[in-house]
Design a protein around this motif. Structure first.
Motif, short mmCIF file in Angstrom:
data_model
loop_
_atom_site.label_atom_id
_atom_site.label_comp_id
_atom_site.label_asym_id
_atom_site.label_seq_id
_atom_site.Cartn_x
_atom_site.Cartn_y
_atom_site.Cartn_z
N VAL A 120 57.05 52.71 28.88
CA VAL A 120 55.81 51.65 28.86
C VAL A 120 56.02 50.71 29.08
O VAL A 120 55.11 50.03 28.81
N GLY A 121 55.67 51.21 30.56
CA GLY A 121 55.38 49.65 31.49
C GLY A 121 53.79 50.35 32.04
O GLY A 121 53.11 50.65 32.42
N ALA A 122 53.13 49.12 31.52
CA ALA A 122 51.73 49.02 31.56
C ALA A 122 51.07 48.21 32.96
O ALA A 122 49.76 48.67 33.50
N LEU A 123 51.89 48.00 33.81
CA LEU A 123 51.44 47.31 35.03
C LEU A 123 50.15 48.35 36.11
O LEU A 123 49.46 47.86 36.51
N PRO A 124 51.17 49.30 36.15
CA PRO A 124 50.06 50.46 36.71
C PRO A 124 48.58 50.68 36.79
O PRO A 124 48.03 50.57 37.28
N MET A 125 48.16 49.89 35.19
CA MET A 125 46.87 50.45 34.59
C MET A 125 46.03 49.01 35.25
O MET A 125 45.31 49.12 34.80
N ILE A 126 47.09 48.24 35.05
CA ILE A 126 46.61 46.88 34.64
C ILE A 126 45.90 46.43 35.89
O ILE A 126 45.47 45.86 36.27
N VAL A 127 47.07 46.57 37.56
CA VAL A 127 46.75 46.48 38.75
C VAL A 127 45.83 47.15 38.19
O VAL A 127 44.62 47.06 40.24
N GLY A 128 45.45 49.09 38.39
CA GLY A 128 44.23 49.75 39.29
C GLY A 128 43.21 48.70 38.22
O GLY A 128 42.36 49.24 38.78
N SER A 129 42.90 48.53 36.66
CA SER A 129 41.83 48.06 36.45
C SER A 129 41.26 47.15 37.01
O SER A 129 39.60 47.19 37.66
N PHE A 130 42.13 45.78 37.47
CA PHE A 130 41.88 44.73 38.31
C PHE A 130 41.35 45.33 39.88
O PHE A 130 39.96 44.55 40.36
N LEU A 131 41.55 46.11 40.24
CA LEU A 131 41.10 46.19 41.49
C LEU A 131 40.00 46.93 41.60
O LEU A 131 39.25 46.15 42.43
N VAL A 132 39.78 47.69 40.59
CA VAL A 132 38.61 48.56 40.88
C VAL A 132 37.67 48.07 40.77
O VAL A 132 36.14 47.85 40.75
N THR A 133 37.84 46.43 39.74
CA THR A 133 36.90 46.15 39.01
C THR A 133 36.63 44.31 39.93
O THR A 133 35.14 44.48 40.59
N PHE A 134 37.98 44.09 41.06
CA PHE A 134 37.02 43.14 41.21
C PHE A 134 36.61 43.42 42.93
O PHE A 134 35.56 43.31 43.43
N LEU A 135 37.26 44.98 43.43
CA LEU A 135 36.65 45.46 44.60
C LEU A 135 35.46 45.73 44.37
O LEU A 135 34.00 45.84 45.32
N SER A 136 34.44 46.37 43.27
CA SER A 136 32.77 46.71 42.98
C SER A 136 32.73 46.08 43.30
O SER A 136 31.53 45.63 43.24
N ALA A 137 32.56 44.65 42.62
CA ALA A 137 31.74 43.55 42.60
C ALA A 137 31.76 42.84 43.35
O ALA A 137 31.12 42.37 43.98
N ILE A 138 32.93 42.90 44.80
CA ILE A 138 32.55 41.93 46.12
C ILE A 138 31.92 43.93 46.87
O ILE A 138 30.97 42.25 47.26
N VAL A 139 31.79 44.33 46.58
CA VAL A 139 31.24 45.16 47.02
C VAL A 139 29.81 45.31 46.95
O VAL A 139 28.35 45.14 47.61
N ALA A 140 29.31 44.60 46.03
CA ALA A 140 27.72 44.98 44.84
C ALA A 140 27.23 43.63 44.78
O ALA A 140 26.23 43.80 45.23
N THR A 141 27.95 43.42 44.83
CA THR A 141 27.66 41.13 45.11
C THR A 141 26.33 41.30 46.32
O THR A 141 25.01 40.13 46.26
N PRO A 142 26.84 41.40 47.29
CA PRO A 142 25.67 40.95 48.32
C PRO A 142 24.48 41.95 48.87
O PRO A 142 23.93 41.86 48.77
N PHE A 143 24.93 43.50 47.85
CA PHE A 143 23.52 43.62 47.84
C PHE A 143 22.80 43.90 47.07
O PHE A 143 21.36 43.34 46.61
N ALA A 144 23.16 43.31 45.65
CA ALA A 144 22.41 42.48 44.61
C ALA A 144 21.77 41.56 45.40
O ALA A 144 20.15 41.27 44.12
N ILE A 145 21.85 40.15 45.77
CA ILE A 145 21.69 39.14 46.15
C ILE A 145 20.81 39.66 47.26
O ILE A 145 19.69 39.27 47.46
N GLY A 146 20.83 40.63 48.48
CA GLY A 146 19.84 40.92 48.88
C GLY A 146 18.54 41.92 48.41
O GLY A 146 17.64 40.86 48.56
#
Length: 306
Positions: free
Chosen positions: A80-106
């Protein structure tokens, strides 16, 4: 004399209404607090059963990389190693925030500083439309358009972190944009007037004065968007691939906490190891939402101090 004293000490209708309103407000607040505490207790009791009832090691759960709750590993513990799901959640969260922030500010700068009238006419309806679109529609669009495009450009199946990032980017963009607009509008007008009076250009005023003054509000908007992305389930499940494996690249199938939860919670029996570990994933999600809220409050206090 007694009549006068009675009249003066007797509560008026307005004071009675005010007291009644306070009692109703207190009851409503108490119910809300009770519901929140009940949710925390229920999820925590179910999630902690993995470690106290099934005797799963906490570190093996958080840092293990093999996920197959129905089987037992060589050490006699469920896989029951949950690290792959934890890493996946953080990756999509941070990457989507990085992409969305410049568009939102603009978009926010255009709506507030450059062309408020056209921004209200053009961008505001689009943002409101994006907010109202259901998650399953975003997921279906990602499955029909984004996944085939990624497959054509990078090969493979097209499912993975990159596809999830693009879907979540569109989903959190309205939230981040709306809150950034509010943050820019909250900057006092005399900041702009003082900057222009000192000889600064319009863009210098926007960049060096307005945006810097609105940084706490913008950071709050980004954290809100990240909280929204971290807890998204259906749309991300449709495009990420749902493979409980450590992500080796952005275009290989992966999984998140929410995708594994939505896939497995209906196929397990309450009280079994398979069910308890899913509740443990839900507990991680709940704790992360609490952390996001704490971060938002800290940013708000920092902004208030300024």
């Amino acid at each position: 004399m007694e009549n006068v004293k009675e009249v003066l000490t007797k509560k008026s209708k307005k004071s009675k209404l005010e007291q009644r309103g306070k009692i109703i407000s207190f009851l409503c607040i108490s119910i809300i607090v009770l519901v929140v505490l009940s949710i925390f207790y229920f999820v925590a009791s179910k999630g902690l059963a993995t470690f106290f009832v099934d005797k799963v090691n906490v570190f093996d759960f958080l840092f293990g990389t093999e996920w197959n709750p129905s089987q037992v590993g060589s050490d006699g513990q469920p896989m029951v190693g949950a690290l792959p799901m934890i890493v996946g959640s953080f990756l999509v969260t941070f990457l989507s925030a990085i992409v969305a922030t410049p568009f939102a500010i603009g978009a926010a700068v255009f709506m507030v500083e450059i062309s408020p009238k056209n921004g209200q006419k053009l961008l505001q309806p689009v943002i409101e439309l994006l907010v109202g679109i259901p998650s399953v529609v975003y997921g279906f669009i990602g499955l029909s358009i984004i996944v085939p495009v990624i497959r054509a450009l990078f090969g493979g199946t097209g499912f993975g972190i990159l596809a999830g990032t693009f879907v979540l980017f569109v989903m959190i963009l309205p939230t981040v944009t709306t809150m950034t607009v509010d943050a820019l509008k909250a900057v006092p007008r005399h900041y702009r007037e003082a900057s222009l009076a000192l000889g600064a250009t319009r863009w210098q005023t926007i960049y060096k004065v307005v945006l810097r003054a609105a940084i706490p509000g913008i950071l709050t908007a980004v954290v809100f968007g990240m909280a929204r992305a971290f807890g998204e389930a259906l749309a991300i499940q449709m495009v990420i691939g749902n493979a409980a494996l450590m992500p080796t690249s952005l275009v290989t199938p992966a999984s998140t906490l929410t995708s594994i939860l939505t896939m497995g919670i209906g196929n397990t029996i309450m009280g079994t190891v398979e069910n308890n570990v899913l509740w443990s994933l839900a507990l991680i999600l709940l704790l992360m939402s609490l952390i996001f809220n704490i971060v938002i409050r800290l940013i708000g206090k920092k902004g208030a101090m300024k």
